[in-house]
Design a protein around this motif. Structure first.
Motif, PDB file in Angstrom:
ATOM      1  N   ILE A  41     -37.626 -14.569  86.968  1.00  0.00           N
ATOM      2  CA  ILE A  41     -37.023 -13.820  88.084  1.00  0.00           C
ATOM      3  C   ILE A  41     -36.525 -12.471  87.594  1.00  0.00           C
ATOM      4  O   ILE A  41     -36.779 -11.436  88.197  1.00  0.00           O
ATOM      5  N   CYS A  72     -34.533  -9.592  93.443  1.00  0.00           N
ATOM      6  CA  CYS A  72     -35.248 -10.624  92.682  1.00  0.00           C
ATOM      7  C   CYS A  72     -36.611 -10.878  93.304  1.00  0.00           C
ATOM      8  O   CYS A  72     -36.869 -10.516  94.448  1.00  0.00           O
ATOM      9  N   SER A  73     -37.461 -11.533  92.545  1.00  0.00           N
ATOM     10  CA  SER A  73     -38.813 -11.822  93.022  1.00  0.00           C
ATOM     11  C   SER A  73     -38.796 -12.749  94.232  1.00  0.00           C
ATOM     12  O   SER A  73     -39.764 -12.787  94.981  1.00  0.00           O
ATOM     13  N   ASP A  74     -37.701 -13.478  94.439  1.00  0.00           N
ATOM     14  CA  ASP A  74     -37.619 -14.357  95.611  1.00  0.00           C
ATOM     15  C   ASP A  74     -37.161 -13.608  96.862  1.00  0.00           C
ATOM     16  O   ASP A  74     -36.956 -14.205  97.911  1.00  0.00           O
ATOM     17  N   GLN A 110     -34.295 -11.908  97.306  1.00  0.00           N
ATOM     18  CA  GLN A 110     -32.849 -11.797  97.460  1.00  0.00           C
ATOM     19  C   GLN A 110     -32.296 -10.688  96.579  1.00  0.00           C
ATOM     20  O   GLN A 110     -32.766 -10.474  95.467  1.00  0.00           O
ATOM     21  N   ARG A 120     -37.237 -20.115  84.087  1.00  0.00           N
ATOM     22  CA  ARG A 120     -37.265 -19.697  85.499  1.00  0.00           C
ATOM     23  C   ARG A 120     -36.398 -18.455  85.709  1.00  0.00           C
ATOM     24  O   ARG A 120     -36.789 -17.533  86.411  1.00  0.00           O
TER      25      ARG A 120
END
Length: 181
Positions: free
Chosen positions: A27, A64-66, A68, A23
């Motif tokens: 990211i 990041c891909s999220d 943030q 994971r």
């Protein structure tokens, strides 16, 4: 994940560790360096690969891909093959976002402390002056540290100051002590 840690190492990992690494790798693979940091990161990696420095330490931000932004501390070494060519990289990547936020908060508080119009004295647990702001320097006409705060008070206010200091030590809500100098 096999490219990050090697197929054999990945096979020996506990599933939970492997999943977390996977994971994290996903990211990082989709992360975008913040534009302001991009040139610094490029230069440091280029220096490490060219032999100017085989080890590197760099702090940078990326998206990041999220969605943030995170601050990272990247420490590594370039490992060479027999011919002296870069073979692979060994290192660690650590999220230092909380530390960076704390540093920013300390900076803001330091500016507020310095710019405050009211005199502020910072005391140690024994009541000795450890730091003063500019307003306190002007009021007390001294920069002397290590003296007791009680030295600045008139005798009739000393008991009140001692009680306020004891209240702070024991955790009561007293945070201001007014006294006459």
């Amino acid at each position: 994940i096999d490219r990050l840690v090697g197929a054999k190492a990945a096979g020996r990992m506990k599933p939970a560790v492997s999943d977390r690494l996977y994971r994290t790798a996903k990211i990082l693979a989709r992360a975008e360096y913040v534009l302001d940091d991009r040139e610094q990161v490029r230069r440091i990696f280029a220096d490490a690969l060219s032999g100017i420095s085989r080890t590197y330490l760099v702090e940078y931000r990326f998206l990041c891909s999220d969605g943030q932004y995170r601050w990272m501390n990247d420490l590594g070494s370039i490992i060479l093959d027999e011919a002296g060519e870069p073979q692979f990289l060994v290192g660690s990547l650590r999220d230092i976002s909380e530390r960076k936020m704390a540093e920013a908060e300390i900076s803001v508080l330091s500016i507020a402390f310095s710019a405050a119009l009211d005199p502020i004295l910072i005391l140690d647990m024994e009541g000795k002056v450890r730091n003063v702001n500019e307003a306190a320097r002007r009021l007390f006409e001294t920069q002397e540290l290590g003296v007791s705060a009680l030295d600045y008070a008139v005798p009739e206010d000393k008991e009140k100051i001692i009680a306020a200091m004891q209240g702070l030590i024991t955790g009561s809500n007293v945070n201001v002590a007014e006294f006459t100098i």
